[in-house]
Design a protein around this motif. Sequence first.
Motif, PDB file in Angstrom:
ATOM      1  N   MET A 183       0.827  -1.204   0.000  1.00 35.97           N
ATOM      2  CA  MET A 183       0.000   0.000   0.000  1.00 35.97           C
ATOM      3  C   MET A 183       0.866   1.259   0.000  1.00 35.97           C
ATOM      4  SD  MET A 183      -3.200   0.311  -0.134  1.00 35.97           S
ATOM      5  CE  MET A 183      -3.834   1.871  -0.671  1.00 35.97           C
ATOM      6  N   ALA A 184       1.944   1.249   0.747  1.00 37.83           N
ATOM      7  CA  ALA A 184       2.848   2.406   0.787  1.00 37.83           C
ATOM      8  C   ALA A 184       3.433   2.669  -0.607  1.00 37.83           C
ATOM      9  CB  ALA A 184       3.961   2.175   1.810  1.00 37.83           C
ATOM     10  N   PHE A 185       3.804   1.603  -1.314  1.00 37.09           N
ATOM     11  CA  PHE A 185       4.329   1.757  -2.670  1.00 37.09           C
ATOM     12  C   PHE A 185       3.248   2.292  -3.610  1.00 37.09           C
ATOM     13  CE2 PHE A 185       5.256   0.087  -6.945  1.00 37.09           C
ATOM     14  CZ  PHE A 185       6.490   0.691  -7.159  1.00 37.09           C
ATOM     15  N   ALA A 186       2.050   1.756  -3.506  1.00 43.57           N
ATOM     16  CA  ALA A 186       0.941   2.224  -4.344  1.00 43.57           C
ATOM     17  C   ALA A 186       0.702   3.718  -4.127  1.00 43.57           C
ATOM     18  CB  ALA A 186      -0.319   1.423  -4.052  1.00 43.57           C
ATOM     19  N   ASN A 187       0.817   4.175  -2.901  1.00 44.43           N
ATOM     20  CA  ASN A 187       0.653   5.599  -2.615  1.00 44.43           C
ATOM     21  C   ASN A 187       1.759   6.436  -3.254  1.00 44.43           C
ATOM     22  OD1 ASN A 187      -1.773   5.456  -1.184  1.00 44.43           O
ATOM     23  ND2 ASN A 187      -0.711   4.962   0.717  1.00 44.43           N
ATOM     24  N   GLN A 188       2.971   5.901  -3.295  1.00 42.90           N
ATOM     25  CA  GLN A 188       4.063   6.593  -3.982  1.00 42.90           C
ATOM     26  C   GLN A 188       3.778   6.698  -5.483  1.00 42.90           C
ATOM     27  OE1 GLN A 188       8.305   5.796  -2.768  1.00 42.90           O
ATOM     28  NE2 GLN A 188       7.282   3.976  -1.935  1.00 42.90           N
ATOM     29  N   VAL A 189       3.251   5.623  -6.056  1.00 41.59           N
ATOM     30  CA  VAL A 189       2.899   5.636  -7.480  1.00 41.59           C
ATOM     31  C   VAL A 189       1.814   6.682  -7.724  1.00 41.59           C
ATOM     32  CG1 VAL A 189       1.964   4.298  -9.416  1.00 41.59           C
ATOM     33  CG2 VAL A 189       3.573   3.223  -7.826  1.00 41.59           C
ATOM     34  N   GLY A 202       0.911  -8.531  -0.559  1.00 39.88           N
ATOM     35  CA  GLY A 202       2.221  -8.930  -1.055  1.00 39.88           C
ATOM     36  C   GLY A 202       2.540  -8.529  -2.478  1.00 39.88           C
ATOM     37  N   LYS A 203       1.690  -7.723  -3.139  1.00 39.55           N
ATOM     38  CA  LYS A 203       2.051  -7.291  -4.484  1.00 39.55           C
ATOM     39  C   LYS A 203       1.223  -6.097  -4.940  1.00 39.55           C
ATOM     40  CE  LYS A 203      -0.786 -10.636  -7.009  1.00 39.55           C
ATOM     41  NZ  LYS A 203      -0.775 -11.689  -8.015  1.00 39.55           N
ATOM     42  N   VAL A 204       1.835  -5.353  -5.856  1.00 46.61           N
ATOM     43  CA  VAL A 204       1.165  -4.223  -6.505  1.00 46.61           C
ATOM     44  C   VAL A 204       1.359  -4.407  -8.003  1.00 46.61           C
ATOM     45  CG1 VAL A 204       1.113  -1.715  -6.843  1.00 46.61           C
ATOM     46  CG2 VAL A 204       1.601  -2.664  -4.568  1.00 46.61           C
ATOM     47  N   LYS A 246      10.060   5.754 -14.165  1.00 49.23           N
ATOM     48  CA  LYS A 246       9.964   6.496 -12.906  1.00 49.23           C
ATOM     49  C   LYS A 246       9.372   5.620 -11.794  1.00 49.23           C
ATOM     50  CE  LYS A 246       9.726  11.134 -14.888  1.00 49.23           C
ATOM     51  NZ  LYS A 246      10.317  12.185 -14.096  1.00 49.23           N
ATOM     52  N   THR A 247       8.451   4.754 -12.154  1.00 48.59           N
ATOM     53  CA  THR A 247       7.881   3.827 -11.170  1.00 48.59           C
ATOM     54  C   THR A 247       8.964   2.882 -10.666  1.00 48.59           C
ATOM     55  OG1 THR A 247       5.731   3.941 -12.280  1.00 48.59           O
ATOM     56  CG2 THR A 247       6.062   2.120 -10.747  1.00 48.59           C
ATOM     57  N   ASP A 248       9.792   2.376 -11.573  1.00 49.21           N
ATOM     58  CA  ASP A 248      10.898   1.501 -11.182  1.00 49.21           C
ATOM     59  C   ASP A 248      11.877   2.203 -10.241  1.00 49.21           C
ATOM     60  OD1 ASP A 248       9.985  -0.702 -12.589  1.00 49.21           O
ATOM     61  OD2 ASP A 248      11.366  -0.426 -14.280  1.00 49.21           O
ATOM     62  N   HIS A 254      -1.886   8.998 -15.224  1.00 46.15           N
ATOM     63  CA  HIS A 254      -2.386   8.102 -14.176  1.00 46.15           C
ATOM     64  C   HIS A 254      -2.496   6.654 -14.651  1.00 46.15           C
ATOM     65  CE1 HIS A 254      -3.592  12.218 -13.270  1.00 46.15           C
ATOM     66  NE2 HIS A 254      -3.312  11.870 -12.021  1.00 46.15           N
ATOM     67  N   PRO A 255      -2.003   5.722 -13.839  1.00 46.47           N
ATOM     68  CA  PRO A 255      -2.008   4.304 -14.187  1.00 46.47           C
ATOM     69  C   PRO A 255      -3.197   3.570 -13.580  1.00 46.47           C
ATOM     70  CG  PRO A 255      -0.707   4.560 -12.224  1.00 46.47           C
ATOM     71  CD  PRO A 255      -1.223   5.944 -12.601  1.00 46.47           C
ATOM     72  N   GLY A 256      -3.285   2.311 -13.934  1.00 49.21           N
ATOM     73  CA  GLY A 256      -4.107   1.384 -13.180  1.00 49.21           C
ATOM     74  C   GLY A 256      -3.219   0.842 -12.070  1.00 49.21           C
ATOM     75  N   ILE A 257      -3.733   0.790 -10.854  1.00 53.40           N
ATOM     76  CA  ILE A 257      -2.968   0.263  -9.717  1.00 53.40           C
ATOM     77  C   ILE A 257      -3.846  -0.752  -9.003  1.00 53.40           C
ATOM     78  CG2 ILE A 257      -1.759   0.783  -7.565  1.00 53.40           C
ATOM     79  CD1 ILE A 257      -1.594   3.721  -8.505  1.00 53.40           C
ATOM     80  N   LEU A 258      -3.349  -1.976  -8.887  1.00 52.23           N
ATOM     81  CA  LEU A 258      -4.050  -3.027  -8.156  1.00 52.23           C
ATOM     82  C   LEU A 258      -3.180  -3.422  -6.968  1.00 52.23           C
ATOM     83  CD1 LEU A 258      -6.263  -5.170  -7.779  1.00 52.23           C
ATOM     84  CD2 LEU A 258      -4.956  -6.642  -9.340  1.00 52.23           C
ATOM     85  N   VAL A 259      -3.709  -3.229  -5.763  1.00 51.39           N
ATOM     86  CA  VAL A 259      -2.980  -3.568  -4.541  1.00 51.39           C
ATOM     87  C   VAL A 259      -3.573  -4.841  -3.967  1.00 51.39           C
ATOM     88  CG1 VAL A 259      -2.283  -2.792  -2.245  1.00 51.39           C
ATOM     89  CG2 VAL A 259      -2.606  -1.121  -4.083  1.00 51.39           C
TER      90      VAL A 259
END
Length: 113
Positions: A58-64, A82-84, A106-108, A74-79
């Motif tokens: 979730m923390a990574f998804a928030n950074q994205v 254990g994975k995004v 940039k996401t990488d 804006h991307p599609g983000i599925l949290v």
Amino acid sequence: MNDLVTLSCEACQADAPKVTEHELAELIREIPDWCVETRDGIMQLERVYPFKNFKLAMAFANQVAELAETEFHHPGILVEWGKVTVTWWSHSIRGLHHNDFIMAAKTDALPRS
């Protein structure tokens, strides 16, 4: 780190050019962990990032999400636990634009603690 990370997204209108097959072959080499997926006839870039737990995912998804707001793309983000899964494509042209490769790079580059 590749050159794509240093670039910024440009405004993408409905008549903006999609990447050509030649450009796709070159650009995908700069983001080797990403896959090209086609859904409903629309080419998209997708990558799954693994995490130790839901909180880190979730923390990574928030950074994205913050990155997306900064670049106005804006991307599609599925949290999931254990994975995004992050999916980039340009909605206005129904396919891939240079912006999508910039954003994948940039996401990488985001920290994954």
